[in-house]
Write a protein that holds these residues in place. Structure first.
Motif, PDB file in Angstrom:
ATOM      1  N   SER A  65       0.824  -1.207   0.000  1.00 18.30           N
ATOM      2  CA  SER A  65       0.000   0.000   0.000  1.00 18.30           C
ATOM      3  C   SER A  65       0.857   1.254   0.000  1.00 18.30           C
ATOM      4  N   ALA A  66       0.370   2.279  -0.711  1.00 17.19           N
ATOM      5  CA  ALA A  66       1.074   3.565  -0.738  1.00 17.19           C
ATOM      6  C   ALA A  66       1.083   4.219   0.634  1.00 17.19           C
ATOM      7  N   ALA A  67       0.192   3.803   1.528  1.00 24.48           N
ATOM      8  CA  ALA A  67       0.131   4.373   2.865  1.00 24.48           C
ATOM      9  C   ALA A  67       1.164   3.759   3.803  1.00 24.48           C
ATOM     10  N   VAL A  68       1.823   2.663   3.377  1.00 25.02           N
ATOM     11  CA  VAL A  68       2.798   1.996   4.235  1.00 25.02           C
ATOM     12  C   VAL A  68       4.169   2.003   3.551  1.00 25.02           C
ATOM     13  N   LEU A  69       4.501   0.987   2.760  1.00 22.05           N
ATOM     14  CA  LEU A  69       5.823   0.905   2.136  1.00 22.05           C
ATOM     15  C   LEU A  69       5.797   1.041   0.622  1.00 22.05           C
ATOM     16  N   ALA A  70       4.623   1.064   0.037  1.00 23.03           N
ATOM     17  CA  ALA A  70       4.496   1.207  -1.416  1.00 23.03           C
ATOM     18  C   ALA A  70       5.317   0.174  -2.174  1.00 23.03           C
ATOM     19  N   GLY A  71       5.398  -1.036  -1.613  1.00 21.62           N
ATOM     20  CA  GLY A  71       6.101  -2.112  -2.287  1.00 21.62           C
ATOM     21  C   GLY A  71       7.603  -2.110  -2.116  1.00 21.62           C
ATOM     22  N   HIS A  72       8.157  -1.167  -1.351  1.00 22.34           N
ATOM     23  CA  HIS A  72       9.608  -1.117  -1.151  1.00 22.34           C
ATOM     24  C   HIS A  72      10.047  -2.152  -0.112  1.00 22.34           C
ATOM     25  N   ARG A  73      11.276  -2.582  -0.237  1.00 26.00           N
ATOM     26  CA  ARG A  73      11.816  -3.623   0.642  1.00 26.00           C
ATOM     27  C   ARG A  73      12.528  -3.053   1.859  1.00 26.00           C
ATOM     28  N   VAL A  74      12.924  -1.795   1.811  1.00 23.02           N
ATOM     29  CA  VAL A  74      13.707  -1.204   2.904  1.00 23.02           C
ATOM     30  C   VAL A  74      13.061   0.110   3.356  1.00 23.02           C
ATOM     31  N   LEU A  75      12.917   0.233   4.670  1.00 21.12           N
ATOM     32  CA  LEU A  75      12.470   1.478   5.293  1.00 21.12           C
ATOM     33  C   LEU A  75      13.587   1.969   6.198  1.00 21.12           C
ATOM     34  N   ALA A  76      14.005   3.219   6.023  1.00 20.32           N
ATOM     35  CA  ALA A  76      15.079   3.794   6.835  1.00 20.32           C
ATOM     36  C   ALA A  76      14.613   5.109   7.447  1.00 20.32           C
ATOM     37  N   THR A  77      14.962   5.313   8.707  1.00 23.89           N
ATOM     38  CA  THR A  77      14.668   6.583   9.367  1.00 23.89           C
ATOM     39  C   THR A  77      15.908   7.087  10.084  1.00 23.89           C
ATOM     40  N   GLU A  78      16.015   8.389  10.185  1.00 23.42           N
ATOM     41  CA  GLU A  78      17.083   9.008  10.966  1.00 23.42           C
ATOM     42  C   GLU A  78      16.467  10.109  11.811  1.00 23.42           C
ATOM     43  N   LEU A  79      16.754  10.067  13.103  1.00 23.34           N
ATOM     44  CA  LEU A  79      16.173  11.005  14.054  1.00 23.34           C
ATOM     45  C   LEU A  79      17.269  11.819  14.703  1.00 23.34           C
ATOM     46  N   LEU A  80      17.061  13.125  14.777  1.00 20.30           N
ATOM     47  CA  LEU A  80      17.985  14.004  15.487  1.00 20.30           C
ATOM     48  C   LEU A  80      17.171  14.931  16.381  1.00 20.30           C
ATOM     49  N   VAL A  81      17.484  14.921  17.668  1.00 21.87           N
ATOM     50  CA  VAL A  81      16.854  15.812  18.636  1.00 21.87           C
ATOM     51  C   VAL A  81      17.940  16.688  19.235  1.00 21.87           C
ATOM     52  N   GLY A  82      17.713  17.997  19.216  1.00 22.23           N
ATOM     53  CA  GLY A  82      18.661  18.905  19.832  1.00 22.23           C
ATOM     54  C   GLY A  82      19.504  19.684  18.852  1.00 22.23           C
ATOM     55  N   ASP A  83      19.023  19.843  17.614  1.00 21.30           N
ATOM     56  CA  ASP A  83      19.743  20.624  16.610  1.00 21.30           C
ATOM     57  C   ASP A  83      18.873  21.816  16.226  1.00 21.30           C
ATOM     58  N   GLU A  84      19.246  22.539  15.152  1.00 19.80           N
ATOM     59  CA  GLU A  84      18.456  23.673  14.711  1.00 19.80           C
ATOM     60  C   GLU A  84      17.061  23.238  14.292  1.00 19.80           C
ATOM     61  N   VAL A  85      16.139  24.181  14.311  1.00 18.45           N
ATOM     62  CA  VAL A  85      14.789  23.907  13.840  1.00 18.45           C
ATOM     63  C   VAL A  85      14.838  23.666  12.338  1.00 18.45           C
ATOM     64  N   ALA A  86      14.271  22.553  11.890  1.00 17.77           N
ATOM     65  CA  ALA A  86      14.294  22.186  10.476  1.00 17.77           C
ATOM     66  C   ALA A  86      13.016  22.641   9.790  1.00 17.77           C
ATOM     67  N   GLN A  87      13.092  22.751   8.477  1.00 20.70           N
ATOM     68  CA  GLN A  87      11.927  23.034   7.662  1.00 20.70           C
ATOM     69  C   GLN A  87      11.510  21.753   6.949  1.00 20.70           C
ATOM     70  N   PRO A  88      10.200  21.534   6.741  1.00 22.37           N
ATOM     71  CA  PRO A  88       9.774  20.328   6.020  1.00 22.37           C
ATOM     72  C   PRO A  88      10.266  20.350   4.578  1.00 22.37           C
ATOM     73  N   SER A  89      10.736  19.203   4.108  1.00 26.07           N
ATOM     74  CA  SER A  89      11.180  19.093   2.721  1.00 26.07           C
ATOM     75  C   SER A  89      11.061  17.635   2.304  1.00 26.07           C
ATOM     76  N   SER A  90      11.103  17.394   0.984  1.00 25.01           N
ATOM     77  CA  SER A  90      10.950  16.018   0.508  1.00 25.01           C
ATOM     78  C   SER A  90      11.488  15.905  -0.904  1.00 25.01           C
ATOM     79  N   GLY A  91      11.687  14.656  -1.334  1.00 22.57           N
ATOM     80  CA  GLY A  91      12.100  14.335  -2.691  1.00 22.57           C
ATOM     81  C   GLY A  91      11.516  12.983  -3.048  1.00 22.57           C
ATOM     82  N   ASP A  92      12.054  12.344  -4.076  1.00 21.61           N
ATOM     83  CA  ASP A  92      11.555  11.033  -4.477  1.00 21.61           C
ATOM     84  C   ASP A  92      11.879  10.007  -3.394  1.00 21.61           C
ATOM     85  N   TRP A  93      10.863   9.575  -2.663  1.00 23.57           N
ATOM     86  CA  TRP A  93      10.923   8.525  -1.653  1.00 23.57           C
ATOM     87  C   TRP A  93      11.733   8.905  -0.415  1.00 23.57           C
ATOM     88  N   TRP A  94      11.868  10.201  -0.124  1.00 25.72           N
ATOM     89  CA  TRP A  94      12.433  10.641   1.144  1.00 25.72           C
ATOM     90  C   TRP A  94      11.718  11.907   1.597  1.00 25.72           C
TER      91      TRP A  94
END
Length: 256
Positions: free
Chosen positions: A176-205
């Protein structure tokens, strides 16, 4: 198998020292010599784990002003056990005032018929810095995955920062496009305590700002190498907006 490992880092004399280092197979903590004020530790799987029925717990405490870098050395294979028993792994993190923790485990591969639950619970002081990455791989090459539920719960200064849970391994939902959209790998990176970020996106990120200073990058990919490249795009895009692209690239390539 039940295992409980614990790591406590404290600041002393301008450096970070390891006050407690308790391993229990398969969770083996190996200190690494290095220059600088930070303490470095490798997390080694000293036995095949997690197998169905395993219960693994890792506690990490970083005291005020301490700087700890904890990294894995090999991918984790979530494997099935007898009688379809489920396995669990829990990482519990505490970071005190002015403390810093970078936790970089290697990818987790969810093999066929495995049933695994993984959780990360981080309690941070409002002045603490915490960075972590999670890479989930659905099955080995040519293999349908088992079932994995992963959750991340993070607070900063008593304030909720991130609370998310994801279950993968159901073919219909994974497609489903609401979950993994057929992809085999899901990766996340979390950072707490840095500058305030702005929302941004690209193809599959995508980069998502947090309620406090920091951000969450999410990437979907056909393999772990491509997933890391997409995380790097998110880091560079977010950092370049604040004039710190070179620092992000250094972390992406070397992990320093």
């Amino acid at each position: 198998m039940k295992a409980h490992a614990r790591l406590v880092a404290e600041a002393a004399g301008g450096r970070t020292v390891l006050r407690e280092l308790t391993s229990m197979a398969p969770l083996t903590l190996v200190p690494r010599r290095g220059s600088g004020a930070a303490a470095r530790v490798h997390l080694v799987n000293s036995a095949t784990a997690p197998l169905g029925g395993d219960e693994l717990v890792l506690d990490v405490v970083v005291g005020p002003g301490a700087d700890l870098r904890l990294s894995g050395v090999a991918a984790t294979l979530a494997l099935p056990g007898p009688a379809a028993a489920a396995s669990t792994s829990s990482v519990r993190v505490e970071v005190g005032p002015g403390g810093s923790l970078e936790y970089r485990p290697e990818p987790t591969v969810v093999t066929a018929r495995a049933r695994h639950t993984a959780e990360l619970v981080a309690t941070l002081d409002e002045t603490a810095r915490f960075r972590t990455r999670e890479v989930l791989v659905l099955g080995r090459a040519g293999e349908a995955p088992g079932r994995l539920t992963t959750s991340q719960r993070v607070t900063s200064g008593g304030r909720p920062v991130l609370d998310q849970t994801l279950t993968v391994g159901d073919p219909a939902l994974d497609a489903s496009a609401a979950v993994l959209a057929g992809h085999r790998v899901l990766a996340t990176e979390l950072l707490v305590g840095d500058e305030v970020a702005q929302p941004s996106s690209g193809d599959w990120w995508a980069v998502t700002p947090l309620p406090v200073a920091g951000f969450l990058i999410t990437a979907l990919a056909p393999d772990a190498v491509t997933a890391e490249e997409l995380l790097g795009r998110g880091r560079c895009h977010r950092s370049s907006a604040f004039g710190a692209a070179s620092q992000a690239l250094t972390w992406a390539v070397t992990g320093e």
